[in-house]
Design an enzyme around this catalytic site. Sequence first.
Site, PDB file in Angstrom:
ATOM      1  N   CYS A  59      -2.893   1.483   4.429  1.00  0.00           N
ATOM      2  CA  CYS A  59      -3.230   1.879   5.806  1.00  0.00           C
ATOM      3  C   CYS A  59      -2.775   0.829   6.821  1.00  0.00           C
ATOM      4  O   CYS A  59      -1.605   0.742   7.147  1.00  0.00           O
ATOM      5  CB  CYS A  59      -4.725   2.177   5.897  1.00  0.00           C
ATOM      6  N   HIS A 104      -5.909   6.041   1.891  1.00  0.00           N
ATOM      7  CA  HIS A 104      -6.837   5.095   1.257  1.00  0.00           C
ATOM      8  C   HIS A 104      -7.067   5.491  -0.214  1.00  0.00           C
ATOM      9  O   HIS A 104      -8.009   6.219  -0.521  1.00  0.00           O
ATOM     10  CB  HIS A 104      -8.176   5.084   2.004  1.00  0.00           C
ATOM     11  N   GLU A 132      -8.311   3.816  -2.541  1.00  0.00           N
ATOM     12  CA  GLU A 132      -9.564   3.300  -3.093  1.00  0.00           C
ATOM     13  C   GLU A 132     -10.715   4.295  -2.957  1.00  0.00           C
ATOM     14  O   GLU A 132     -11.680   4.251  -3.734  1.00  0.00           O
ATOM     15  CB  GLU A 132      -9.947   1.974  -2.426  1.00  0.00           C
TER      16      GLU A 132
END
Length: 242
Positions: free
Chosen positions: A114, A210, A212
């Site tokens: 990002c 993202h 994660e």
Amino acid sequence: MRPVIGVPGLSSAKIQGLRFDASVVANAVLRAIQRAGGDPVVLSPLVDWANPDSRFWGLVDGLVLPGGPDIDPFRYGQLAEASYAGCSYDGQDDADAAAIAAAAEHGIPALLICRGMQLWNVERGGDLVQHWPQQPQEHVDTIHDVEVAPGSALAAALGEAAAGVVSVSSYHHQAVGRVGDGLRVTARAADGAVEALEDPELNIVAVQWHPEDRSDSVASDQALFDWVVAQARARSSEQNAA
């Protein structure tokens, strides 16, 4: 052998339970690195990572640069718009840029997430759209598809987890505008937003989304952390053999 993965922390002015500011990283990022077989080490942005006398980069096998607040528009020659929400620490952009530069200089495999991707683009002479339109495609707190360029390092990193199109967890209001020198766009959203960048000369994969967020349940998200840890392990093995 578990490679050491450096993770630049974000200096935040207020942290629950602490009386002063602190350098933090989302645990989701750290857990994804651990799940991939790496040992994450949080890097303080207060350290001068650009110092040529620093021995630290010789101890790190890989780098994951997480997301965060907006990059100072001054870095790409613009005035801040009303939507600008910058970092708590004035030196954050410089610290993160130094980490990216160190990865490029020392051949350290890196995953830029990002803000990390956006900063890389800016440091290569590109710019950002300070507030990307949220229609027809929402990009804040949503799931959407991106199309991945075949033959790219990103496609190789995703492997069997993606076949041309991959679902991603998106949370950003800015986006890449002019693409930086030497960078190649390797994924886009349906509305044209740049979703991934890479440099064919470097072992760096940068994504706008993202991974994660869903790395504990979505194979294509965890695959990016698996890739950077695998690349870091291979680099460490080569250096030890030498």
